[in-house]
Design a protein around this motif. Structure first.
Motif, PDB file in Angstrom:
ATOM      1  N   PHE A 153       0.849  -1.182   0.000  1.00  0.00           N
ATOM      2  CA  PHE A 153       0.000   0.000   0.000  1.00  0.00           C
ATOM      3  C   PHE A 153       0.891   1.241   0.000  1.00  0.00           C
ATOM      4  O   PHE A 153       2.092   1.161   0.246  1.00  0.00           O
ATOM      5  N   THR A 154       0.294   2.378  -0.302  1.00  0.00           N
ATOM      6  CA  THR A 154       1.034   3.618  -0.483  1.00  0.00           C
ATOM      7  C   THR A 154       0.431   4.719   0.372  1.00  0.00           C
ATOM      8  O   THR A 154      -0.782   4.806   0.518  1.00  0.00           O
ATOM      9  N   VAL A 155       1.294   5.573   0.927  1.00  0.00           N
ATOM     10  CA  VAL A 155       0.845   6.799   1.586  1.00  0.00           C
ATOM     11  C   VAL A 155       1.066   7.933   0.592  1.00  0.00           C
ATOM     12  O   VAL A 155       2.175   8.114   0.076  1.00  0.00           O
ATOM     13  N   MET A 170       4.417   9.468  -0.776  1.00  0.00           N
ATOM     14  CA  MET A 170       5.283   9.724   0.384  1.00  0.00           C
ATOM     15  C   MET A 170       6.088   8.474   0.729  1.00  0.00           C
ATOM     16  O   MET A 170       7.257   8.552   1.023  1.00  0.00           O
ATOM     17  N   ALA A 171       5.417   7.307   0.719  1.00  0.00           N
ATOM     18  CA  ALA A 171       6.080   6.045   1.071  1.00  0.00           C
ATOM     19  C   ALA A 171       5.244   4.880   0.571  1.00  0.00           C
ATOM     20  O   ALA A 171       4.023   4.986   0.446  1.00  0.00           O
ATOM     21  N   GLU A 172       5.919   3.759   0.312  1.00  0.00           N
ATOM     22  CA  GLU A 172       5.238   2.521  -0.074  1.00  0.00           C
ATOM     23  C   GLU A 172       5.626   1.454   0.936  1.00  0.00           C
ATOM     24  O   GLU A 172       6.780   1.395   1.372  1.00  0.00           O
ATOM     25  N   TYR A 173       4.650   0.618   1.308  1.00  0.00           N
ATOM     26  CA  TYR A 173       4.865  -0.406   2.324  1.00  0.00           C
ATOM     27  C   TYR A 173       4.418  -1.751   1.797  1.00  0.00           C
ATOM     28  O   TYR A 173       3.271  -1.904   1.372  1.00  0.00           O
ATOM     29  N   GLN A 174       5.297  -2.729   1.834  1.00  0.00           N
ATOM     30  CA  GLN A 174       4.914  -4.084   1.467  1.00  0.00           C
ATOM     31  C   GLN A 174       4.301  -4.733   2.699  1.00  0.00           C
ATOM     32  O   GLN A 174       4.940  -4.830   3.729  1.00  0.00           O
TER      33      GLN A 174
END
Length: 186
Positions: A153-155, A170-174
């Motif tokens: 998902f992405t912020v 801003m940031a991507e999270y696996q």
């Protein structure tokens, strides 16, 4: 900064939905600038809050990827705008959005900042005649994007300049591994 968490769409689904934006019937159908599935909107956030939230989101994990299943098209009100949206199976994304909101609560982000948007915005149709919109929905009700899996998902940082709204990653999270064991190993 105003932060929203969402799923960037897989390439095939993004191409499928973008195809509709290229063929809207008139200029009153204003295509959304970015296609993504919003999960949680946190609203305005200061850098220290964001840094704390970043740490908690980085640690978030689910046992399997999320399956995105396109279920159709709908119209919804967002503030004073009327939006055409591509809908997705809600139960699939609810679990992830709850996990994200829980991580935010643990990070100290006030719960009043979070809400759950409803679908993938395709166009602003505020100025469109309701009859034309109903005809479009009836014509396209049988078309669906291919079901796909997502494991991150992405912020997004959102803002508005004089011309239009923008989204910046801003940031991507696996949140899950995409590895699937071959059938002969099972």
């Amino acid at each position: 900064m105003y932060l929203t968490v969402g799923l960037s769409l897989p390439v095939d689904m993004r191409i499928f939905l973008h195809g509709f934006q290229d063929f809207f019937p008139s200029r009153e159908w204003r295509p959304a600038p970015v296609l993504y599935l919003p999960l949680v909107a946190f609203g305005r956030m200061q850098p220290p809050e964001w840094e704390e939230l970043d740490q908690y989101l980085y640690a978030l994990h689910l046992p399997t990827p999320v399956t995105l299943r396109h279920t159709g098209f709908d119209v919804s009100a967002r503030g004073n705008r009327i939006m055409l949206e591509a809908t997705v199976e809600a139960s699939v994304i609810d679990h992830l959005s709850v996990k994200i909101r829980n991580a935010a609560r643990q990070a100290g982000v006030p719960s009043s900042h979070s809400l759950l948007p409803s679908g993938i915005a395709l166009a602003d149709i505020t100025e469109v005649d309701p009859t034309a919109c109903n005809l479009w929905l009836a014509t396209h009700r049988h078309l669906f994007a291919q079901t796909e899996e997502v494991c991150e998902f992405t912020v997004f940082k959102t803002g508005k300049n004089r011309e239009n709204t923008f989204l910046e990653v801003m940031a991507e999270y696996q949140f899950s591994d995409l590895y699937t064991a071959p059938p002969n190993m099972l």
